[in-house]
Design an enzyme around this catalytic site. Structure first.
Site, PDB file in Angstrom:
ATOM      1  CG  LEU A  21      -1.964  -1.089   1.335  1.00  0.00           C
ATOM      2  CD1 LEU A  21      -2.639  -1.050   2.703  1.00  0.00           C
ATOM      3  CD2 LEU A  21      -2.996  -0.955   0.229  1.00  0.00           C
ATOM      4  N   GLY A  24       6.586   4.512  -2.445  1.00  0.00           N
ATOM      5  CA  GLY A  24       7.748   5.196  -1.890  1.00  0.00           C
ATOM      6  C   GLY A  24       8.489   4.361  -0.870  1.00  0.00           C
ATOM      7  CG  ASN A  25       7.825   1.028   2.663  1.00  0.00           C
ATOM      8  OD1 ASN A  25       8.701   0.214   2.392  1.00  0.00           O
ATOM      9  ND2 ASN A  25       7.208   1.036   3.835  1.00  0.00           N
ATOM     10  CB  VAL A  26      12.078   0.065  -1.608  1.00  0.00           C
ATOM     11  CG1 VAL A  26      12.594  -1.084  -2.473  1.00  0.00           C
ATOM     12  CG2 VAL A  26      12.408   1.411  -2.264  1.00  0.00           C
ATOM     13  CB  ALA A  27      10.556  -3.156   2.378  1.00  0.00           C
ATOM     14  CG  HIS A 137      -2.369   2.181   4.443  1.00  0.00           C
ATOM     15  ND1 HIS A 137      -1.836   2.870   3.386  1.00  0.00           N
ATOM     16  CD2 HIS A 137      -1.303   1.745   5.166  1.00  0.00           C
ATOM     17  CE1 HIS A 137      -0.516   2.853   3.452  1.00  0.00           C
ATOM     18  NE2 HIS A 137      -0.166   2.185   4.532  1.00  0.00           N
ATOM     19  NE  ARG A 138       0.808   4.379   8.923  1.00  0.00           N
ATOM     20  CZ  ARG A 138       1.831   4.282   9.759  1.00  0.00           C
ATOM     21  NH1 ARG A 138       3.063   4.349   9.303  1.00  0.00           N
ATOM     22  NH2 ARG A 138       1.629   4.118  11.058  1.00  0.00           N
ATOM     23  CD  GLU A 174       3.776  10.419   6.572  1.00  0.00           C
ATOM     24  OE1 GLU A 174       4.063   9.229   6.734  1.00  0.00           O
ATOM     25  OE2 GLU A 174       2.693  10.780   6.044  1.00  0.00           O
ATOM     26  NE  ARG A 213       5.308   8.100   2.285  1.00  0.00           N
ATOM     27  CZ  ARG A 213       5.120   6.839   2.627  1.00  0.00           C
ATOM     28  NH1 ARG A 213       4.760   6.541   3.872  1.00  0.00           N
ATOM     29  NH2 ARG A 213       5.292   5.861   1.741  1.00  0.00           N
ATOM     30  CG  HIS A 249       8.788   8.122   7.327  1.00  0.00           C
ATOM     31  ND1 HIS A 249       8.150   6.909   7.528  1.00  0.00           N
ATOM     32  CD2 HIS A 249       7.814   8.998   6.985  1.00  0.00           C
ATOM     33  CE1 HIS A 249       6.855   7.044   7.312  1.00  0.00           C
ATOM     34  NE2 HIS A 249       6.629   8.303   6.978  1.00  0.00           N
ATOM     35  CB  CYS A 370       9.244   1.670  11.827  1.00  0.00           C
ATOM     36  SG  CYS A 370       9.902   2.437  10.334  1.00  0.00           S
TER      37      CYS A 370
END
Length: 446
Positions: A21, A24-27, A137-138, A174, A213, A249, A370
């Site tokens: 979802l 920008g977050n590669v993992a 979702h956040r 964030e 973000r 982040h 995190c």
């Protein structure tokens, strides 16, 4: 006054899954549609909490949010009984069901920004829940976050829990993932350091591939509402090129604690000016900034993103030495492992490296940093936290057994359509509120 930094880790929720979802977050993107193991995820996080508590660090826990969010699905036009709502969403818009089912509130570094009482104008600990408006979702998390924080930190004599900033791109916030604090001692006034990705109302460099973000305007608004002294507040822009490389982040490229900034050489725009400003500000507070800058030649940005070297916890022991808490992926990357060995053997403030298996969280882009929200508390403030949220042998055993009882060991994307998952989650959370003594925290309990 004596004060200690407490870490409040998010307990991974029963709907932990890999839906990809987070652009920008590669993992997150790389592991989309993989099968997750919620039980393993929760236990991995809980074991980290327990080991750090056993080492003498103040360690608390924050409960998961209710998922799937029937409130969101009904708002999006799905109607009927709860099972009907889930079935319709699964058939007509599975991406929305995935958003409503995300366990992303586990990453409490994004829950809020926290300023300790030593820094604020009214002498209270201030919390601003993050609006997280860049991702659906956040963006649904902040109301429940405020309720949770208001329950744990309920005494208005000591605590102020604000509403989130208005959820507009101009005020994209964030939370603590883009904030750190420097100080001589935790209980003394310090320097609060806000890092942003872009500014809404002034020209400047911006990323081209992935979104920035956090805005400058959001960071400044949080500082103002917390009553921070202007001379003790420093703003810095994250390098847009590293955002485009997957550093969504700032806590993926730097981490700070007490008088130490552990950072990659490419983390910031105009880095030397930032170091100089921080040094001068901290010097006025009676401490000398120690910058540990990791050169790109030793650890590339890609190494940092894949290993999450900087998404680590930097913790101070009672003797003043510091320990770095890293995910096991740091030991699996030869360059990062070699750098860590050199770091621990050197004469700097970081003497030890602790390695944890957080594989389930890491596959979604969340390392040790995190998973935790830092809250500096003096003795009176800690005593005012009356819920059963401090990790010890008894609470660990209760939570470990609770996970065994309620969590699945496999959850694939198609399993989100199972209406039994909602019932399982609500049963688990209802029992959890009794364990943590937080009252009727969830909408379904009211």
């Amino acid at each position: 006054m004596n004060a200690q930094e407490a870490n409040f880790d998010g307990l991974v929720g029963p709907t932990h899954n890999y839906a990809g979802l987070s652009f920008g977050n590669v993992a997150s993107l790389n592991n989309e549609k993989s099968a997750a193991n919620p039980k393993a995820a929760a236990k991995q996080g809980l074991r980290k909490m327990k080991q750090l508590a056993d080492l003498g660090f103040a360690q608390g826990v924050l409960p998961p949010q209710e998922r799937p969010s029937l409130r969101l699905l009904r708002e999006l036009g799905f109607s009927g009984k709860d099972a009907d709502v889930i079935a319709k969403a699964a058939k007509q818009a599975p991406e929305l069901l995935a958003a409503a089912s995300s366990a992303s509130a586990m990453w409490t570094a994004n829950a809020a920004t926290v300023s300790p009482s030593a820094d604020t104008s009214d002498g209270r600990v201030h919390f601003t829940p993050a609006n997280l408006c860049s991702k659906l979702h956040r963006a649904i998390e902040h109301e429940a976050t405020r309720r949770t924080l208001s329950t744990l930190f309920a005494d208005p004599t000591h605590f102020a829990v604000h509403e989130a900033l208005t959820g507009t791109p101009a005020l994209g916030d964030e939370g603590a993932a883009n904030h750190t604090r420097f100080c001589a001692e935790y209980g003394k006034p310090g320097i609060e350091f806000f890092v942003y990705g872009r500014a809404e109302y002034r020209r400047g460099p911006e990323p081209k591939r992935f979104p920035a973000r956090q805005t400058f305007e959001a960071s400044r608004a949080v500082a103002h509402r917390h009553g921070l002294a202007e001379e003790a507040t420093v703003y810095a822009q994250q390098d847009p090129d590293v955002i485009d490389a997957g550093v969504f982040h700032n806590d993926v490229i730097s981490v700070g604690n007490r008088d130490t900034l552990f950072t990659h050489e490419r983390a910031f725009v105009n880095k030397q000016a930032i170091y100089d400003t921080l040094t001068a500000a901290l010097d006025a507070r009676g401490a000398r900034l120690n910058v540990i800058e990791v050169p790109d030649a030793a650890v590339s940005v890609n190494d940092a993103v894949t290993s999450y070297l900087f998404n680590s916890q930097l913790l101070s022991r009672a003797d003043g030495s510091q320990v770095l808490v890293v995910p096991q992926e740091c030991r699996e990357n030869a360059r990062v492992a070699a750098y860590l060995d050199q770091l621990a053997a050197g004469n700097g403030p970081i003497h030890d490296v602790l390695v944890f298996d957080l594989r389930e969280s890491m596959k979604n882009g969340g390392g040790p940093a995190c998973l935790r929200l830092r809250v500096v508390l003096n003795d009176a403030e800690r005593a005012a936290v009356t819920s059963n949220v401090w990790i010890n042998d008894t609470l660990f055993a209760s939570l470990d057994a609770w996970i065994d009882k309620h969590y699945r060991d496999r959850l694939a994307p198609e399993d989100l359509a199972d209406p039994a998952l909602l019932d399982e989650s609500r049963t688990a959370l209802d029992e959890l509120t009794q364990i943590l003594r937080v009252g009727s925290l969830y909408d379904f309990q009211r």
